[in-house]
Design an enzyme around this catalytic site. Structure first.
Site, short mmCIF file in Angstrom:
data_model
loop_
_atom_site.label_atom_id
_atom_site.label_comp_id
_atom_site.label_asym_id
_atom_site.label_seq_id
_atom_site.Cartn_x
_atom_site.Cartn_y
_atom_site.Cartn_z
NE ARG A 77 18.14 4.65 -15.11
CZ ARG A 77 19.42 4.29 -15.28
NH1 ARG A 77 20.07 4.60 -16.39
NH2 ARG A 77 20.04 3.62 -14.34
CG HIS A 121 24.33 5.75 -11.69
ND1 HIS A 121 23.48 5.69 -12.77
CD2 HIS A 121 25.57 5.69 -12.22
CE1 HIS A 121 24.18 5.61 -13.90
NE2 HIS A 121 25.47 5.60 -13.59
CD GLU A 166 26.00 0.48 -16.55
OE1 GLU A 166 27.14 0.78 -16.16
OE2 GLU A 166 25.56 0.82 -17.66
CG ASN A 292 22.03 0.74 -18.62
OD1 ASN A 292 20.83 1.00 -18.74
ND2 ASN A 292 22.76 1.16 -17.60
CE1 TYR A 294 26.11 3.99 -23.42
CE2 TYR A 294 25.77 2.34 -21.71
CZ TYR A 294 25.64 3.64 -22.17
OH TYR A 294 25.04 4.58 -21.38
CD GLU A 354 23.18 4.18 -18.37
OE1 GLU A 354 24.27 3.96 -18.95
OE2 GLU A 354 23.08 4.30 -17.14
O1 IFM Z 1 28.37 7.13 -18.05
C1 IFM Z 1 28.06 5.78 -17.91
C2 IFM Z 1 26.93 5.59 -16.93
O2 IFM Z 1 27.21 6.15 -15.69
C3 IFM Z 1 26.67 4.11 -16.74
N1 IFM Z 1 26.52 3.44 -17.98
C4 IFM Z 1 27.49 3.67 -19.02
C5 IFM Z 1 27.67 5.16 -19.22
C6 IFM Z 1 28.70 5.42 -20.33
O3 IFM Z 1 29.93 4.88 -19.99
#
Ligand code: IFM
Length: 449
Positions: A77, A121, A166, A292, A294, A354
């Protein structure tokens, strides 16, 4: 130890983004982007980092694709730099820029790797920002034209597309808090940006459908799991606001054709201007949702918490510390996010676009990084995804953030998220222990719990 197998045809990959890895910021006719402008300003980025050279992927691309093949990636990606292909954002096309992406796509296909393209992005052409940026409604047509150009040039070979990465981050960090490019701090602009990002997504989707392109088009959103810090009513209400402002703000328009009512009452005059017909364009069916994930946060009410009157603190599951970004590690939050999408938004097809972590990597004298903690992080999140699939989540693939260490926006080069270490002085790539482990997961389509 149980073997956890994923469904047949599950797609394993890694993700990246143009500004974070390409470099060559002003080569071969590329126009300036808002990130070029922002990072070239003093005191915007940790240690004055910028993406001028970063991983030099623009020049080392064939080597990088060879590395992906060696790792056994099934899909890659990446994003397109809008100002590399249309330097001013609309109007003249830069054929040399398009040529780079043509070569990248061809190399990937030769290596048996499925390309997965994100159109936006965050690195908006500066000329468009000079014309008002995302808050200017004209951008929705300029974005659709740009999308149409890329579909027409690459759509014969590329079957996975996302409009935005995002959009919450682009809107709120870029226009609301001002800590990302273009560095504007104005909530009305942030909400207008969110609306125009969605509308631009819908218009690009129309172009994709009308062009009869094969393949799938979706959008990638940032998800976190939010929990109220206490059972206190004020904390519960603050948590709801944050959920609506981050998640419902995008999922409700996309899947239900409306904006979250409670949130819009709260933000009052900051709510965006929406024209008749916009919501129908935004809510056309997508082919997949990019997730995504985290971290998980505990949300509490505080009267000093800005527009949304909240404070957040990272939550880690017991036994887990925090990542180098200070983010909590909570795989159960990941599963909760996936189940929420399934239960409340019609169980769409999902790719994890992600997931990963920045940790303090310590290279040995050869630059090799043993990173068992990254492996533990990934294993635990794979397990959460596996559980979610068993509970009916419609999940079809997983991309690690990120292929190689790169420019981490306002944090510059300090955090290292990569499966592959990059020595920035020489451009050398050295796969970490986690890269080898991930190759084995891919080869076996699963892992030992
Ligand atoms: O590096 C970023 C990415 O560009 C977008 N999502 C989160 C990642 C980590 O912070």
């Amino acid at each position: 130890m149980a073997l956890k197998k994923f469904p047949e045809k599950f797609l394993w990959g890694a993700a990246s983004a143009a500004y974070q890895i390409e470099g060559a910021w002003n080569e071969d006719g590329k126009g300036e982007s808002i990130w070029d402008r922002f990072t070239h300003r003093q005191h915007t980025i940790l240690n004055s980092g910028n993406g001028d050279i970063t991983c030099n992927h623009y020049h080392q691309m064939p080597e990088d694709v060879a590395l992906m093949k060696e790792l056994g990636l099934q899909s890659y990606r990446f994003s397109i730099s809008w100002s590399r292909v249309i330097p001013q954002g609309y109007g003249n096309i830069n054929e040399k820029g398009i040529d780079f992406y043509n070569r990248l796509v061809d190399k990937l296909l030769e290596a048996g790797i499925v390309p997965n393209i994100t159109l936006n992005h965050w690195d908006l052409p500066q000329a468009i920002q000079d014309a008002g940026g995302w808050p200017n409604r004209d951008i929705t047509d300029w974005f659709a034209e740009y999308a149409g150009l890329m579909f027409s040039r690459l759509g014969d070979r590329v079957t996975l597309w996302s409009t935005h990465n995002e959009p919450w981050v682009a809107a709120f960090f870029g226009y609301g808090f001002g800590n990302f490019a273009p560095g504007i701090a104005d909530f009305s602009q942030a909400y207008q940006t969110a609306h125009h990002l969605l509308l631009a997504h819908g218009k690009a989707l129309q172009v994709f459908r009308q062009g009869g392109y094969q393949g799938e088009l979706g959008i990638v959103l940032n998800f976190s799991h939010f929990e109220p810090a206490t059972h206190n009513e004020a904390d519960i209400a603050a948590c709801r606001r944050i959920y609506e402002n981050t998640i419902s703000l995008f999922l409700e328009p996309l899947f239900k054709g409306r904006y979250p009512e409670m949130l819009f009452e709260w933000i009052g005059s900051h709510a965006p201007k929406v024209q008749d017909g916009d919501m129908a364009i935004i809510s056309q069916p997508i082919d997949f949702l990019g997730v995504n994930y985290y971290f998980t946060d505990a949300i509490s009410f505080t009267p000093w918490g800005g527009l949304l009157k909240y404070d957040s603190k990272p939550i880690s599951a017991s036994g887990w510390g925090k990542t180098e970004m200070g983010w909590g590690i909570n795989p159960a939050g990941f599963k909760a996010v996936l189940l929420d999408i399934k239960e409340n938004y019609g169980n769409p097809k999902i790719y994890i676009t992600e997931n990963g972590c920045a940790l303090k990597d310590t290279p040995d004298t050869n630059g090799f990084v043993s990173d068992p903690n990254r492996i533990n992080f990934l294993r635990a999140h794979f397990l959460a995804a596996h559980d979610a699939i068993e509970e009916g989540v419609n999940l079809h693939g997983y991309y690690i953030w990120t292929l190689m260490d790169n420019f981490e926006w306002a944090h510059g080069y300090k955090p290292r998220f990569g499966l592959v270490r990059v020595e920035y002085e020489t451009g050398k790539r050295i796969p970490k222990q986690s890269a080898k482990w991930y190759s084995e997961v891919i080869a076996g389509n699963g892992f030992q719990e």
